[in-house]
Design a protein around this motif. Structure first.
Motif, PDB file in Angstrom:
ATOM      1  N   LYS A 132     -62.831 -49.656 -14.757  1.00 20.62           N
ATOM      2  CA  LYS A 132     -63.498 -49.344 -13.483  1.00 20.62           C
ATOM      3  C   LYS A 132     -63.250 -50.458 -12.452  1.00 20.62           C
ATOM      4  CE  LYS A 132     -67.558 -49.035 -15.546  1.00 20.62           C
ATOM      5  NZ  LYS A 132     -67.045 -49.414 -16.896  1.00 20.62           N
ATOM      6  N   THR A 133     -63.522 -51.696 -12.861  1.00 26.74           N
ATOM      7  CA  THR A 133     -63.311 -52.819 -11.942  1.00 26.74           C
ATOM      8  C   THR A 133     -61.833 -52.958 -11.597  1.00 26.74           C
ATOM      9  OG1 THR A 133     -65.241 -53.997 -12.798  1.00 26.74           O
ATOM     10  CG2 THR A 133     -63.609 -55.319 -11.638  1.00 26.74           C
ATOM     11  N   PHE A 134     -60.992 -52.772 -12.591  1.00 24.51           N
ATOM     12  CA  PHE A 134     -59.550 -52.876 -12.341  1.00 24.51           C
ATOM     13  C   PHE A 134     -59.105 -51.869 -11.281  1.00 24.51           C
ATOM     14  CE2 PHE A 134     -55.097 -51.951 -12.919  1.00 24.51           C
ATOM     15  CZ  PHE A 134     -54.544 -53.212 -12.976  1.00 24.51           C
ATOM     16  N   SER A 171     -64.025 -58.801  -7.145  1.00 28.77           N
ATOM     17  CA  SER A 171     -64.405 -59.170  -8.511  1.00 28.77           C
ATOM     18  C   SER A 171     -65.543 -58.277  -8.973  1.00 28.77           C
ATOM     19  CB  SER A 171     -64.851 -60.631  -8.548  1.00 28.77           C
ATOM     20  OG  SER A 171     -65.986 -60.791  -7.730  1.00 28.77           O
ATOM     21  N   SER A 172     -65.869 -58.342 -10.243  1.00 27.98           N
ATOM     22  CA  SER A 172     -66.927 -57.487 -10.776  1.00 27.98           C
ATOM     23  C   SER A 172     -68.280 -57.885 -10.197  1.00 27.98           C
ATOM     24  CB  SER A 172     -66.978 -57.601 -12.295  1.00 27.98           C
ATOM     25  OG  SER A 172     -68.099 -56.884 -12.764  1.00 27.98           O
ATOM     26  N   PRO A 173     -69.011 -56.920  -9.639  1.00 29.52           N
ATOM     27  CA  PRO A 173     -70.328 -57.246  -9.076  1.00 29.52           C
ATOM     28  C   PRO A 173     -71.460 -57.071 -10.090  1.00 29.52           C
ATOM     29  CG  PRO A 173     -69.552 -55.107  -8.296  1.00 29.52           C
ATOM     30  CD  PRO A 173     -68.628 -55.535  -9.383  1.00 29.52           C
ATOM     31  N   PHE A 223     -70.480 -51.776  -5.750  1.00 33.29           N
ATOM     32  CA  PHE A 223     -71.706 -51.906  -6.549  1.00 33.29           C
ATOM     33  C   PHE A 223     -71.412 -51.829  -8.035  1.00 33.29           C
ATOM     34  CE2 PHE A 223     -73.642 -50.630  -2.570  1.00 33.29           C
ATOM     35  CZ  PHE A 223     -74.918 -51.161  -2.601  1.00 33.29           C
ATOM     36  N   ASP A 224     -72.310 -52.398  -8.818  1.00 32.07           N
ATOM     37  CA  ASP A 224     -72.298 -52.198 -10.264  1.00 32.07           C
ATOM     38  C   ASP A 224     -73.757 -52.066 -10.697  1.00 32.07           C
ATOM     39  OD1 ASP A 224     -72.196 -52.418 -13.058  1.00 32.07           O
ATOM     40  OD2 ASP A 224     -70.388 -53.657 -12.962  1.00 32.07           O
ATOM     41  N   PHE A 225     -74.110 -50.906 -11.240  1.00 33.22           N
ATOM     42  CA  PHE A 225     -75.503 -50.636 -11.635  1.00 33.22           C
ATOM     43  C   PHE A 225     -75.827 -51.116 -13.043  1.00 33.22           C
ATOM     44  CE2 PHE A 225     -76.450 -46.639  -8.760  1.00 33.22           C
ATOM     45  CZ  PHE A 225     -76.303 -47.445  -7.646  1.00 33.22           C
ATOM     46  N   ILE A 242     -69.172 -47.407  -6.750  1.00 32.83           N
ATOM     47  CA  ILE A 242     -70.354 -47.687  -7.576  1.00 32.83           C
ATOM     48  C   ILE A 242     -70.009 -47.551  -9.061  1.00 32.83           C
ATOM     49  CG2 ILE A 242     -72.782 -47.136  -8.016  1.00 32.83           C
ATOM     50  CD1 ILE A 242     -72.852 -45.808  -5.227  1.00 32.83           C
ATOM     51  N   GLU A 243     -69.793 -48.719  -9.713  1.00 34.08           N
ATOM     52  CA  GLU A 243     -69.564 -48.704 -11.164  1.00 34.08           C
ATOM     53  C   GLU A 243     -70.882 -48.393 -11.869  1.00 34.08           C
ATOM     54  OE1 GLU A 243     -67.142 -51.824 -12.917  1.00 34.08           O
ATOM     55  OE2 GLU A 243     -66.495 -52.458 -10.923  1.00 34.08           O
ATOM     56  N   TRP A 244     -70.830 -47.640 -12.932  1.00 41.57           N
ATOM     57  CA  TRP A 244     -72.012 -47.241 -13.697  1.00 41.57           C
ATOM     58  C   TRP A 244     -73.013 -46.453 -12.831  1.00 41.57           C
ATOM     59  CZ3 TRP A 244     -72.180 -47.507 -18.881  1.00 41.57           C
ATOM     60  CH2 TRP A 244     -71.375 -48.464 -19.517  1.00 41.57           C
TER      61      TRP A 244
HETATM   62 MG   LIG Z   1     -66.662 -53.424 -14.289  1.00 44.21          MG
END
Ligand SMILES: [Mg+2]
Ligand SMILES: Nc1ncnc2c1ncn2[C@@H]1O[C@H](COP(=O)(O)OP(=O)(O)O)[C@@H](O)[C@H]1O
Length: 142
Positions: A42-44, A59-61, A78-80, A107-109
């Motif tokens: 996802k981040t990639f 970068s990963s949030p 975002f990352d939940f 929005i990851e997750w």
């Molecule tokens: Mg990630």
């Protein structure tokens, strides 16, 4: 949900190519939910999309909840994953971010708090098939 495209990616390079393909589809105001276990990419994917817009510091949030990048376009990322309740999102003005028509929001997750997501959004699911092999599926909702 409308299926737009499904790919099998055999490498980081192929995932980055797919992210590049999405540049013309994701416009300012778009919200993109990314669903998949840890390490599925996802981040990639977001990093690859950002690189294409001249953003090289993404970068990963997961600790910050949201990162903001400014390149050829404005990006909210975002990352939940670490969020425990929706109030945490409301406290940081989540709706102001997703209603910002000048930005693209990833929005990851997102599936962890689907109730706060707009009906009109893209959804991308990531599955690990092998060490470097991923199934990536893009849908449009609403
Ligand atoms: Mg990630
Ligand atoms: N085909 C592929 N597409 C994307 N990432 C891949 C692929 N093959 C291996 N990887 C690796 O998988 C990991 C994905 O990590 P990351 O993007 O942080 O996952 P997530 O955000 O889903 O937890 C990275 O280390 C990346 O190098």
């Amino acid at each position: 949900m409308l299926l737009i495209k499904e790919i099998i990616s055999n490498s980081e390079f192929e995932t980055a190519s797919f992210a590049k393909e999405c540049i013309t589809m994701f416009n300012s105001g778009s919200v993109i939910e990314l669903i998949g276990d840890l390490g599925t990419g996802k981040t990639f994917f977001v990093k690859s999309f950002c690189n294409e817009l001249g953003i090289n510091n993404s970068s990963s949030p997961s600790f910050s909840i949201v990162n903001q990048y400014n390149g050829k376009k404005l990006i909210y990322h975002f990352d939940f994953y670490r969020i425990k309740k929706t109030e945490e999102l409301l406290d940081i003005g989540f709706y102001d971010y997703i209603n910002d028509e000048t930005a693209i929001t990833f929005i990851e997750w997102g599936n962890l708090f689907e109730e706060v997501l707009p009906g009109k959004r893209f959804v991308i699911t990531f599955n690990t098939l092998d060490q470097e092999k991923r199934k990536i599926t893009l849908y449009k909702n609403g």
